[in-house]
Design a protein around this motif. Sequence first.
Motif, PDB file in Angstrom:
ATOM      1  N   ASP A 107      43.416  33.259  32.669  1.00 53.62           N
ATOM      2  CA  ASP A 107      44.552  33.370  32.019  1.00 53.62           C
ATOM      3  C   ASP A 107      45.352  34.861  32.359  1.00 53.62           C
ATOM      4  O   ASP A 107      46.635  34.875  32.476  1.00 53.62           O
ATOM      5  CB  ASP A 107      44.332  33.296  30.325  1.00 53.62           C
ATOM      6  CG  ASP A 107      44.304  32.048  29.869  1.00 53.62           C
ATOM      7  OD1 ASP A 107      44.539  31.029  30.759  1.00 53.62           O
ATOM      8  OD2 ASP A 107      43.754  31.859  28.865  1.00 53.62           O
ATOM      9  N   GLU A 108      44.607  35.811  32.304  1.00 55.00           N
ATOM     10  CA  GLU A 108      45.059  37.155  32.832  1.00 55.00           C
ATOM     11  C   GLU A 108      45.604  37.015  34.315  1.00 55.00           C
ATOM     12  O   GLU A 108      46.631  37.724  34.487  1.00 55.00           O
ATOM     13  CB  GLU A 108      43.954  38.376  32.600  1.00 55.00           C
ATOM     14  CG  GLU A 108      43.722  38.566  31.069  1.00 55.00           C
ATOM     15  CD  GLU A 108      42.544  39.610  31.017  1.00 55.00           C
ATOM     16  OE1 GLU A 108      42.679  40.391  31.951  1.00 55.00           O
ATOM     17  OE2 GLU A 108      42.049  39.717  29.989  1.00 55.00           O
ATOM     18  N   ILE A 109      44.792  36.496  35.133  1.00 51.97           N
ATOM     19  CA  ILE A 109      44.964  36.388  36.650  1.00 51.97           C
ATOM     20  C   ILE A 109      46.263  35.627  36.711  1.00 51.97           C
ATOM     21  O   ILE A 109      47.151  35.985  37.367  1.00 51.97           O
ATOM     22  CB  ILE A 109      43.882  35.805  37.385  1.00 51.97           C
ATOM     23  CG1 ILE A 109      42.658  36.666  37.116  1.00 51.97           C
ATOM     24  CG2 ILE A 109      44.438  35.405  39.000  1.00 51.97           C
ATOM     25  CD1 ILE A 109      41.290  36.317  37.898  1.00 51.97           C
ATOM     26  N   ASP A 110      46.197  34.554  35.966  1.00 51.60           N
ATOM     27  CA  ASP A 110      47.625  33.702  36.143  1.00 51.60           C
ATOM     28  C   ASP A 110      48.906  34.682  35.799  1.00 51.60           C
ATOM     29  O   ASP A 110      49.894  34.369  36.130  1.00 51.60           O
ATOM     30  CB  ASP A 110      47.294  32.375  35.281  1.00 51.60           C
ATOM     31  CG  ASP A 110      46.448  31.562  35.908  1.00 51.60           C
ATOM     32  OD1 ASP A 110      46.254  31.484  36.796  1.00 51.60           O
ATOM     33  OD2 ASP A 110      46.040  30.617  34.871  1.00 51.60           O
ATOM     34  N   GLN A 111      48.580  35.306  34.343  1.00 53.41           N
ATOM     35  CA  GLN A 111      49.664  36.268  34.017  1.00 53.41           C
ATOM     36  C   GLN A 111      50.382  37.254  35.041  1.00 53.41           C
ATOM     37  O   GLN A 111      51.199  37.274  35.304  1.00 53.41           O
ATOM     38  CB  GLN A 111      49.291  36.651  32.981  1.00 53.41           C
ATOM     39  CG  GLN A 111      49.328  35.985  31.800  1.00 53.41           C
ATOM     40  CD  GLN A 111      49.028  36.546  30.261  1.00 53.41           C
ATOM     41  OE1 GLN A 111      48.802  37.725  30.403  1.00 53.41           O
ATOM     42  NE2 GLN A 111      49.152  35.809  29.154  1.00 53.41           N
ATOM     43  N   MET A 112      49.275  37.872  35.937  1.00 54.05           N
ATOM     44  CA  MET A 112      49.575  38.884  36.731  1.00 54.05           C
ATOM     45  C   MET A 112      50.228  38.120  38.092  1.00 54.05           C
ATOM     46  O   MET A 112      50.996  38.747  38.408  1.00 54.05           O
ATOM     47  CB  MET A 112      48.422  39.464  37.371  1.00 54.05           C
ATOM     48  CG  MET A 112      47.767  40.483  36.278  1.00 54.05           C
ATOM     49  SD  MET A 112      46.104  41.327  36.860  1.00 54.05           S
ATOM     50  CE  MET A 112      45.437  40.338  38.096  1.00 54.05           C
ATOM     51  N   ASN A 113      49.780  36.894  38.576  1.00 52.22           N
ATOM     52  CA  ASN A 113      50.312  36.165  39.450  1.00 52.22           C
ATOM     53  C   ASN A 113      51.711  35.867  39.281  1.00 52.22           C
ATOM     54  O   ASN A 113      52.720  35.583  40.170  1.00 52.22           O
ATOM     55  CB  ASN A 113      49.405  35.000  39.997  1.00 52.22           C
ATOM     56  CG  ASN A 113      48.291  35.754  40.532  1.00 52.22           C
ATOM     57  OD1 ASN A 113      48.138  36.789  41.045  1.00 52.22           O
ATOM     58  ND2 ASN A 113      47.249  34.887  40.652  1.00 52.22           N
TER      59      ASN A 113
END
Length: 115
Positions: A107-113
């Motif tokens: 989820d954090e990776i998706d938000q950063m991307n």
Amino acid sequence: MEPNKKKVLRKAPPKQSARMVETIYGCKWSLTVYRLLALEINRPGEMVRSVEGLSAKVLNECLRKNVEFGILERVSYNEIPPRVEYTVTKFGKKFLNVLEELEKLQDEIDQMNSQ
């Protein structure tokens, strides 16, 4: 290099746990099975009826892998007709916590991307 200086040994990845995570995520039904168990749907026939597209053969293979890893326990009752239920083991609860943390990380990776 100085003679008294310690060398750092190469860090190897955890073999079994990494294989477990890879196998579980590789099985597209394992996460669904965990959700069913959380909803107290623990009998194979009921699982198949609860999920569209899930066959008994595929479910049994998925359950077998989870039992082999020690994530799930198969409880067989000596009744007629035979009754089988699956439960999450103590180890399985720890493993599911790891999977939850991986989902949070994703989820954090998706938000950063998406920024």
